[in-house]
Write an enzyme that holds these catalytic residues in place. Structure first.
Site, PDB file in Angstrom:
ATOM      1  CB  THR A   4      -0.892   0.027   1.255  1.00 31.71           C
ATOM      2  OG1 THR A   4      -1.738  -1.118   1.213  1.00 31.71           O
ATOM      3  CG2 THR A   4      -1.761   1.272   1.305  1.00 31.71           C
ATOM      4  N   GLY A  20      -1.127  -1.518   6.368  1.00 33.16           N
ATOM      5  CA  GLY A  20      -1.162  -2.688   7.235  1.00 33.16           C
ATOM      6  C   GLY A  20      -2.475  -3.429   7.134  1.00 33.16           C
TER       7      GLY A  20
HETATM    8  C1  SD4 Z   1      -5.223  -3.647   2.992  1.00 36.18           C
HETATM    9  N1  SD4 Z   1      -4.087  -1.852   4.104  1.00 36.18           N
HETATM   10  O1  SD4 Z   1      -5.675  -4.051   1.929  1.00 36.18           O
HETATM   11  C2  SD4 Z   1      -4.044  -2.725   2.963  1.00 36.18           C
HETATM   12  C3  SD4 Z   1      -2.810  -3.534   2.852  1.00 36.18           C
HETATM   13  C4  SD4 Z   1      -1.520  -2.895   3.232  1.00 36.18           C
HETATM   14  O2  SD4 Z   1       0.752  -3.027   3.403  1.00 36.18           O
HETATM   15  O3  SD4 Z   1      -1.437  -1.781   3.682  1.00 36.18           O
HETATM   16  N2  SD4 Z   1      -0.420  -3.580   3.092  1.00 36.18           N
HETATM   17  O4  SD4 Z   1      -5.664  -4.013   4.085  1.00 36.18           O
END
Ligand code: SD4
Length: 314
Positions: free
Chosen positions: A174, A226
């Protein structure tokens, strides 16, 4: 004095995003244009973590989530979008040309195509194809209700597998970018391919206003990365901005939001990561994460990005 313009992005790969946003800001351009450029750059980068080069879902399809928000609380988000390269630009188009704020799946793709976005092949990037192949070895396809009870639960990144399992080149998927322009206005964007090997149709926090991104031009802005489910549970970035409204610094606000998340899921919190990044109207910056390892990139004045490590709860 307020330090501006300024652009900050999640992770060290935020350098790619900031480098694209900076020329816009340096010329006195608008924060909203800067964050869109940041998104385009990172979504174009097949070696990075988001966009069509990202990891697929369990069925082998890359599905993208993204949102954007400006200084007037105009906002747009798209989710479960397939075969379109720049979901943030689709989200911006939605924000600017329709009365709506959120489009998903087939409808979002249809809207993108109607607005001149190109339908891409849908093929996985070589890296993603490789990680999907290795993921398939251990994890047979089995949508389960309690994903967190899976035997092969990876450490440190919640119920889903972390990105790029084998080569270790990155462990996130992300990009969140926040910009304060020369005029003192704030905007932000968040773009992702979502958790790798997620259930088909699963949407995380990233495209949700108040989840992966929130901007309040009176106060500040925040973005997150996250385990999206945990961010959604507390309306994470909205919470961070509200803590700043109550007088907390960006770092204190991020810390308090992290504490709220840990309090909501004390046992699970040991196994997942959530990181918040925030900026206020004064150009102060702060971040905080559940686990060690969250970092972010700050670009201002000299135009060079500086990577900073966030403090963490554990
Ligand atoms: C999610 N927040 O799809 C995103 C994934 C992410 O580092 O941030 N990964 O939940």
């Amino acid at each position: 004095a307020v330090v501006k313009p300024l652009v900050i992005s999640t992770w060290d790969s935020g350098q790619i995003a900031n480098n694209a946003a900076w020329p816009v800001l340096e010329k006195g351009g608008k924060a909203i244009d800067a964050v869109e450029q940041a998104a385009i750059a990172i979504e174009n980068d097949v070696n990075c973590c988001v966009g069509l080069g990202g990891n697929p879902d369990r069925d082998g399809h890359v599905t993208l989530d993204a949102c954007i928000m400006d200084e007037k609380a105009n906002c747009g988000g798209v989710a479960f979008l397939e075969r379109i390269k720049h979901p943030v630009s689709v989200a911006r188009k939605l924000m600017e040309t329709t009365p709506h704020v959120f489009l998903v799946g087939e409808g979002a793709q249809q809207f993108a195509l109607a607005n001149g976005f190109k339908l891409e092949s849908g093929e996985l990037s070589p890296d993603a194809a490789q990680s999907y192949k290795s993921w398939l070895k251990k994890a047979e396809y089995k949508p389960v209700i309690n994903v967190e009870l899976q035997q092969n639960k990876p450490k440190g990144h919640g119920p889903f597998a972390p990105s790029r399992l084998e080569d270790g080149s990155f462990n996130h998927d992300t990009m969140g970018t926040l910009a304060l322009d020369a005029n003192g206005d704030l905007s932000g964007m968040c773009t992702t391919s979502g958790m790798g090997f997620k259930m088909r149709g699963r949407v995380g926090d990233s495209p949700i206003i108040g989840g992966g991104l929130f901007v309040d031009n009176e106060i500040g802005a925040a973005t997150s990365s996250g385990q999206g489910e945990e961010v959604i549970r507390v309306c994470g970035t909205h919470l961070v901005v509200e803590f700043m409204r109550n007088g907390l610094s960006p770092e204190e606000a991020c810390k308090k939001a992290v504490e709220r998340i840990v309090k909501r899921s004390p046992e699970r919190a040991k196994t997942f990561q959530v990181g918040f990044l925030a900026i206020n109207k004064q150009g102060e910056i702060g971040a905080y994460a559940v686990q060690k390892g969250f970092n972010y990139t700050v670009t201002g004045q000299d135009g060079k990005g500086k990577v900073m490590n966030a403090k963490s709860y554990f």
